[in-house]
Design a protein around this motif. Structure first.
Motif, PDB file in Angstrom:
ATOM      1  N   LYS A 145       0.488   6.062  -1.807  1.00 32.18           N
ATOM      2  CA  LYS A 145       1.304   4.842  -1.834  1.00 32.18           C
ATOM      3  C   LYS A 145       0.564   3.637  -1.248  1.00 32.18           C
ATOM      4  CE  LYS A 145       5.468   2.968   0.195  1.00 32.18           C
ATOM      5  NZ  LYS A 145       6.491   3.094   1.192  1.00 32.18           N
ATOM      6  N   LEU A 146      -0.086   3.817  -0.107  1.00 32.25           N
ATOM      7  CA  LEU A 146      -0.772   2.714   0.565  1.00 32.25           C
ATOM      8  C   LEU A 146      -1.896   2.145  -0.303  1.00 32.25           C
ATOM      9  CD1 LEU A 146      -0.774   1.084   3.161  1.00 32.25           C
ATOM     10  CD2 LEU A 146      -2.422   2.699   4.091  1.00 32.25           C
ATOM     11  N   LYS A 147      -2.668   3.022  -0.913  1.00 30.88           N
ATOM     12  CA  LYS A 147      -3.769   2.594  -1.778  1.00 30.88           C
ATOM     13  C   LYS A 147      -3.242   1.821  -2.993  1.00 30.88           C
ATOM     14  CE  LYS A 147      -8.055   4.357  -3.727  1.00 30.88           C
ATOM     15  NZ  LYS A 147      -8.903   5.531  -3.930  1.00 30.88           N
ATOM     16  N   LEU A 148      -2.144   2.311  -3.580  1.00 31.03           N
ATOM     17  CA  LEU A 148      -1.537   1.633  -4.727  1.00 31.03           C
ATOM     18  C   LEU A 148      -1.025   0.245  -4.344  1.00 31.03           C
ATOM     19  CD1 LEU A 148       0.465   4.598  -6.278  1.00 31.03           C
ATOM     20  CD2 LEU A 148      -1.571   3.528  -7.228  1.00 31.03           C
ATOM     21  N   GLU A 149      -0.356   0.163  -3.189  1.00 28.75           N
ATOM     22  CA  GLU A 149       0.178  -1.125  -2.743  1.00 28.75           C
ATOM     23  C   GLU A 149      -0.938  -2.120  -2.440  1.00 28.75           C
ATOM     24  OE1 GLU A 149       2.760   0.045   0.464  1.00 28.75           O
ATOM     25  OE2 GLU A 149       4.462   0.337  -0.898  1.00 28.75           O
ATOM     26  N   GLU A 150      -2.025  -1.657  -1.828  1.00 26.84           N
ATOM     27  CA  GLU A 150      -3.168  -2.540  -1.555  1.00 26.84           C
ATOM     28  C   GLU A 150      -3.758  -3.075  -2.854  1.00 26.84           C
ATOM     29  OE1 GLU A 150      -6.024  -0.374   0.776  1.00 26.84           O
ATOM     30  OE2 GLU A 150      -4.738  -0.350   2.559  1.00 26.84           O
ATOM     31  N   TYR A 151      -3.902  -2.192  -3.841  1.00 25.35           N
ATOM     32  CA  TYR A 151      -4.455  -2.600  -5.129  1.00 25.35           C
ATOM     33  C   TYR A 151      -3.539  -3.624  -5.801  1.00 25.35           C
ATOM     34  CZ  TYR A 151      -6.152  -2.402  -9.912  1.00 25.35           C
ATOM     35  OH  TYR A 151      -6.648  -2.745 -11.148  1.00 25.35           O
ATOM     36  N   PHE A 152      -2.237  -3.345  -5.799  1.00 24.69           N
ATOM     37  CA  PHE A 152      -1.287  -4.239  -6.463  1.00 24.69           C
ATOM     38  C   PHE A 152      -1.227  -5.588  -5.754  1.00 24.69           C
ATOM     39  CE2 PHE A 152       2.834  -5.242  -8.546  1.00 24.69           C
ATOM     40  CZ  PHE A 152       2.452  -4.936  -9.835  1.00 24.69           C
ATOM     41  N   PHE A 153      -1.397  -5.590  -4.442  1.00 26.28           N
ATOM     42  CA  PHE A 153      -1.415  -6.835  -3.678  1.00 26.28           C
ATOM     43  C   PHE A 153      -2.614  -7.697  -4.079  1.00 26.28           C
ATOM     44  CE2 PHE A 153      -2.344  -9.413   0.123  1.00 26.28           C
ATOM     45  CZ  PHE A 153      -1.116 -10.075   0.237  1.00 26.28           C
ATOM     46  N   GLU A 154      -3.744  -7.055  -4.408  1.00 22.06           N
ATOM     47  CA  GLU A 154      -4.915  -7.800  -4.885  1.00 22.06           C
ATOM     48  C   GLU A 154      -4.651  -8.416  -6.254  1.00 22.06           C
ATOM     49  OE1 GLU A 154      -8.406  -5.310  -4.886  1.00 22.06           O
ATOM     50  OE2 GLU A 154      -8.033  -4.635  -2.836  1.00 22.06           O
ATOM     51  N   VAL A 155      -3.895  -7.700  -7.088  1.00 21.85           N
ATOM     52  CA  VAL A 155      -3.598  -8.179  -8.443  1.00 21.85           C
ATOM     53  C   VAL A 155      -2.522  -9.257  -8.418  1.00 21.85           C
ATOM     54  CG1 VAL A 155      -2.651  -7.493 -10.681  1.00 21.85           C
ATOM     55  CG2 VAL A 155      -4.265  -5.994  -9.513  1.00 21.85           C
ATOM     56  N   LEU A 156      -1.458  -9.010  -7.668  1.00 22.59           N
ATOM     57  CA  LEU A 156      -0.304  -9.913  -7.628  1.00 22.59           C
ATOM     58  C   LEU A 156       0.084 -10.106  -6.162  1.00 22.59           C
ATOM     59  CD1 LEU A 156       1.494 -11.238  -9.851  1.00 22.59           C
ATOM     60  CD2 LEU A 156       3.085  -9.366  -9.502  1.00 22.59           C
ATOM     61  N   PRO A 157      -0.599 -11.016  -5.454  1.00 22.96           N
ATOM     62  CA  PRO A 157      -0.439 -11.135  -4.001  1.00 22.96           C
ATOM     63  C   PRO A 157       0.975 -11.494  -3.541  1.00 22.96           C
ATOM     64  CG  PRO A 157      -2.100 -12.676  -4.821  1.00 22.96           C
ATOM     65  CD  PRO A 157      -1.582 -11.928  -5.984  1.00 22.96           C
ATOM     66  N   ASN A 158       1.757 -12.115  -4.397  1.00 18.85           N
ATOM     67  CA  ASN A 158       3.088 -12.539  -3.972  1.00 18.85           C
ATOM     68  C   ASN A 158       4.207 -11.646  -4.505  1.00 18.85           C
ATOM     69  OD1 ASN A 158       2.715 -13.380  -6.607  1.00 18.85           O
ATOM     70  ND2 ASN A 158       3.867 -15.272  -6.351  1.00 18.85           N
ATOM     71  N   TYR A 159       3.878 -10.381  -4.885  1.00 19.90           N
ATOM     72  CA  TYR A 159       4.942  -9.510  -5.388  1.00 19.90           C
ATOM     73  C   TYR A 159       5.920  -9.185  -4.262  1.00 19.90           C
ATOM     74  CZ  TYR A 159       3.329  -4.990  -3.484  1.00 19.90           C
ATOM     75  OH  TYR A 159       3.004  -3.946  -2.663  1.00 19.90           O
ATOM     76  N   ASP A 160       7.173  -8.994  -4.623  1.00 17.92           N
ATOM     77  CA  ASP A 160       8.229  -8.744  -3.655  1.00 17.92           C
ATOM     78  C   ASP A 160       8.192  -7.276  -3.225  1.00 17.92           C
ATOM     79  OD1 ASP A 160      10.541  -8.469  -2.174  1.00 17.92           O
ATOM     80  OD2 ASP A 160      11.762  -9.700  -3.530  1.00 17.92           O
ATOM     81  N   GLU A 161       7.697  -7.028  -2.030  1.00 23.62           N
ATOM     82  CA  GLU A 161       7.521  -5.665  -1.540  1.00 23.62           C
ATOM     83  C   GLU A 161       8.842  -4.936  -1.335  1.00 23.62           C
ATOM     84  OE1 GLU A 161       4.566  -5.355   1.660  1.00 23.62           O
ATOM     85  OE2 GLU A 161       3.926  -7.365   1.071  1.00 23.62           O
ATOM     86  N   ASP A 162       9.947  -5.686  -1.188  1.00 23.52           N
ATOM     87  CA  ASP A 162      11.251  -5.065  -1.001  1.00 23.52           C
ATOM     88  C   ASP A 162      11.863  -4.591  -2.317  1.00 23.52           C
ATOM     89  OD1 ASP A 162      11.171  -5.525   1.743  1.00 23.52           O
ATOM     90  OD2 ASP A 162      12.108  -7.506   1.538  1.00 23.52           O
ATOM     91  N   ARG A 163      11.479  -5.207  -3.434  1.00 26.37           N
ATOM     92  CA  ARG A 163      12.090  -4.866  -4.716  1.00 26.37           C
ATOM     93  C   ARG A 163      11.133  -4.179  -5.688  1.00 26.37           C
ATOM     94  NH1 ARG A 163      15.904  -9.752  -6.594  1.00 26.37           N
ATOM     95  NH2 ARG A 163      13.936 -10.750  -7.071  1.00 26.37           N
ATOM     96  N   VAL A 164       9.841  -4.173  -5.390  1.00 28.61           N
ATOM     97  CA  VAL A 164       8.865  -3.471  -6.226  1.00 28.61           C
ATOM     98  C   VAL A 164       8.411  -2.239  -5.443  1.00 28.61           C
ATOM     99  CG1 VAL A 164       6.643  -3.602  -7.398  1.00 28.61           C
ATOM    100  CG2 VAL A 164       8.113  -5.618  -7.310  1.00 28.61           C
ATOM    101  N   TYR A 165       8.810  -1.078  -5.935  1.00 28.39           N
ATOM    102  CA  TYR A 165       8.539   0.173  -5.240  1.00 28.39           C
ATOM    103  C   TYR A 165       7.210   0.773  -5.681  1.00 28.39           C
ATOM    104  CZ  TYR A 165      13.521  -0.343  -4.342  1.00 28.39           C
ATOM    105  OH  TYR A 165      14.736  -0.829  -3.976  1.00 28.39           O
ATOM    106  N   ALA A 166       6.742   1.751  -4.901  1.00 29.29           N
ATOM    107  CA  ALA A 166       5.491   2.438  -5.239  1.00 29.29           C
ATOM    108  C   ALA A 166       5.599   3.101  -6.616  1.00 29.29           C
ATOM    109  CB  ALA A 166       5.155   3.478  -4.175  1.00 29.29           C
TER     110      ALA A 166
END
Length: 147
Positions: free
Chosen positions: A86-107
């Motif tokens: 999960k952590l690796k996926l979230e880090e990658y997605f943050f690089e792609v879309l830095p402003n994604y809503d972490e509360d509404r976009v799940y792993a």
């Protein structure tokens, strides 16, 4: 092939392409194994061109997220796999879309996006630009809000 013909069907793994419509539903072909199946109208189906990802400001169409992944990866498959932690996926997605809503976009959502991007890449579906009429509609909408 555009994302308008690519479907995610509830209860069936991977993605499917729309082959033809029938009286009671439609025929879809799996991108994973090429098998065709009939899908009735009651089945929950999502068209990829209609899916969006929540950000802190707005919803970003999935085609734009795919374009950003494609740009980051220089047109290649993703550096992470959808089965990574999960952590690796979230880090990658943050690089792609830095402003994604972490509360509404799940792993699980991030896993799907990465899996779908790689599946589309494997099948040579790499044109994520919006169809011309959609671009014109967006431009007209922007002009009307500016006035």
């Amino acid at each position: 092939m555009s994302l308008d013909k690519i479907l995610s069907i509830a209860g069936k793994p991977g993605l499917h392409k729309l082959v033809t419509q029938t009286r009671t539903g439609f025929v879809a072909e799996s991108l994973i194994d090429g098998k065709r199946s009939t899908v009735n109208m009651r089945t929950n189906v999502s068209v990829l061109s209609e899916i969006a990802i929540y950000t802190l400001e707005e919803e970003v169409p999935l085609r734009e997220v795919f374009s950003k992944i494609q740009e980051k990866e220089s047109g290649e498959k993703t550096a992470v796999k959808h089965k990574d932690d999960k952590l690796k996926l979230e880090e990658y997605f943050f690089e792609v879309l830095p402003n994604y809503d972490e509360d509404r976009v799940y792993a699980s959502d991030i896993k799907k996006v990465i899996q779908w991007y790689n599946l589309l890449h494997d099948h040579g579906i790499t044109d994520f630009t919006a169809p011309e009429e959609t671009k014109e509609e967006v431009k007209a909408e922007e002009e009307s809000t500016e006035k």
